[in-house]
Design an enzyme around this catalytic site. Structure first.
Site, short mmCIF file in Angstrom:
data_model
loop_
_atom_site.label_atom_id
_atom_site.label_comp_id
_atom_site.label_asym_id
_atom_site.label_seq_id
_atom_site.Cartn_x
_atom_site.Cartn_y
_atom_site.Cartn_z
N TYR A 141 0.83 -1.22 0.00
CA TYR A 141 0.00 0.00 0.00
C TYR A 141 0.86 1.26 0.00
CZ TYR A 141 -4.66 -2.01 0.84
OH TYR A 141 -5.87 -2.66 0.72
N LYS A 188 3.33 -15.33 1.90
CA LYS A 188 3.53 -15.99 0.59
C LYS A 188 5.04 -16.18 0.46
CE LYS A 188 1.96 -17.59 -3.34
NZ LYS A 188 1.12 -18.79 -3.46
N ASP A 220 -2.78 -18.42 -0.07
CA ASP A 220 -3.77 -19.10 -0.93
C ASP A 220 -4.47 -20.22 -0.16
OD1 ASP A 220 -1.26 -20.27 -0.90
OD2 ASP A 220 -1.22 -20.79 -3.03
N ASP A 244 -6.23 -7.22 4.27
CA ASP A 244 -7.40 -6.56 3.69
C ASP A 244 -8.32 -7.60 3.05
OD1 ASP A 244 -9.03 -4.45 2.62
OD2 ASP A 244 -8.04 -4.76 0.68
N ASP A 248 -12.14 -9.38 4.63
CA ASP A 248 -13.44 -9.33 3.93
C ASP A 248 -14.00 -10.74 3.74
OD1 ASP A 248 -13.28 -6.53 3.56
OD2 ASP A 248 -14.12 -6.68 1.53
C1 IPM Z 1 -10.30 -1.33 4.22
C2 IPM Z 1 -10.58 -0.79 2.85
C3 IPM Z 1 -9.46 0.17 2.46
C4 IPM Z 1 -8.17 -0.62 2.42
C5 IPM Z 1 -9.69 0.91 1.12
C6 IPM Z 1 -11.00 1.65 1.11
C7 IPM Z 1 -8.55 1.80 0.77
O1 IPM Z 1 -10.75 -1.80 1.93
O2 IPM Z 1 -10.14 -0.54 5.17
O3 IPM Z 1 -10.25 -2.55 4.37
O4 IPM Z 1 -7.86 -1.27 1.41
O5 IPM Z 1 -7.45 -0.59 3.42
MG MG Z 2 -10.87 -3.71 2.80
#
Ligand code: IPM
Ligand code: MG
Length: 353
Positions: A141, A188, A220, A244, A248
């Site tokens: 990032y 990884k 993976d 990240d 999710d």
């Molecule tokens: C998160 C989001 C952010 C990230 C985006 C919106 C930049 O997905 O906080 O998980 O990737 O960190």
């Molecule tokens: Mg995110």
């Protein structure tokens, strides 16, 4: 206690859910005799519209004068043109970096009340209770990147230093010590040099935390195990990008992305608290948003930044009572079933408090 809380509600459903979390904090203040001051600031798309900058200096200054930041969500189609030079997300990365909030804590658990709602078989969800510790201010990032002149080449760079891995791994080991004493490190290392450094550093630090059982899983394979044996995980540490993605994925276990809070912390008690979900522009302004993730983020603020554990637990149990009563927002309602609005759901939490 006296505390000043910066409120950056942002875009989309951000303002709707942030408003509810502030009401919950106000209720906590009056119930437990605290004095909380809330200061609002611009961030994200709305800040671009009003100032041209997704994180204006004025907002940073205001946050510097506060004890913690409550953040809604940023972004939306209006600002997502890939050729735009400023984007709401830049504000998010900048605020994390500015305050060196290198550890992002994302707890994920399955709620018995929502097990039927999750797409996994109920028996797989039993006992799911994990904590992601995501590295937040380094890695791909923040490495050098370039979209090169001819438009046909672009690159991003994944760089970590030992010190960066060590400080976030320390947070993860300590968290594991306070839980089921198990740490799983995701990497990884079979391909990436940066991830070999990651693994070596986590292994070296293990000497100081040998009461914690450590294992390593390649990213993976981890995506698969999260779905096939989710209850086996306790604390999971991952770099910025894998953390990240995996968090999710793990939200599926909780029934909805609308359930998951997060805390971003550094070396002091100062922290930033935001839901994992985004600004959900498709449902913004319709009263459909689930305020749970934001309200639980406020609970994390009470716990980590203000060190008010009892108050944090009061908020969490009020949310659980609301769920137990059968109250559901649209995202967690059974298919075709009844659901209530953001405001009604939050009102139920407030009543339980
Ligand atoms: C998160 C989001 C952010 C990230 C985006 C919106 C930049 O997905 O906080 O998980 O990737 O960190
Ligand atoms: Mg995110």
């Amino acid at each position: 206690m006296k505390a000043t809380i910066a409120v950056l509600s942002g875009d989309g459903i951000g303002p709707e859910v942030t408003g509810k979390a502030v009401e919950v904090l106000q209720k906590i203040a009056s119930k437990f005799g605290h004095d909380f001051t809330f200061q609002e600031g611009l961030m994200g798309g709305i800040a671009i519209d009003q100032t041209g900058d997704p994180l204006p200096t004025e907002t940073i200054n205001m946050c510097e004068g506060s004890d913690a930041i409550l953040l809604g969500a940023v972004g939306g189609p209006k600002w997502s043109d890939p050729t735009a030079s400023v984007r709401p997300e830049q504000g998010l990365l900048k605020i994390r970096k500015h305050f060196e909030l290198f550890a992002n804590l994302r707890p994920v658990k399955s709620y018995p009340q929502l097990v039927e709602h999750a797409p996994l078989r109920p028996e797989l969800l039993q006992g799911v209770d994990m904590l992601f510790v995501r590295e937040l201010t380094g890695g791909i990032y923040f490495g050098p990147r370039q979209e090169q002149g001819d438009g046909d080449h672009a690159y991003d760079t994944l760089i970590y230093s030992r010190a960066e891995v060590e400080r976030v791994a320390t947070v993860a080991y300590r968290a594991a010590q306070g839980r089921r004493k198990k740490l799983t490190s995701i990497d990884k290392a079979n391909v990436l040099a940066s991830m070999r450094l990651w693994r070596r550093t986590v292994v070296d630090l293990h000497e100081d935390y040998n009461d914690v059982a450590l294992d390593h899983i390649l990213v993976d394979a981890a995506t698969m195990y999260l779905m096939t044996r989710p209850a086996s995980f306790d604390v999971i540490i991952a770099d910025n990008m894998f953390g990240d993605i995996l968090s999710d994925e793990a939200s599926v276990l909780a029934g909805s992305l609308g359930m998951l809070p997060s805390a971003s912390i550094g070396t002091s008690t100062f922290g930033l608290y935001e839901p994992i979900h985004g600004s959900a522009p498709d449902i913004a302004g319709q009263g459909k948003a689930n305020p749970t993730a934001m309200i639980l983020s406020a609970a994390m603020l009470l716990r980590y930044s203000l060190q008010l554990e009892e108050e944090a637990q009061a908020v969490e149990s009020a949310v659980e009572q609301t769920l137990a009563s059968g109250a559901r927002t649209a995202d967690i309602a059974p298919r075709g079933g009844a659901y209530i609005s953001t405001t009604e759901f939050a009102q139920s939490v407030l009543n339980n408090l």
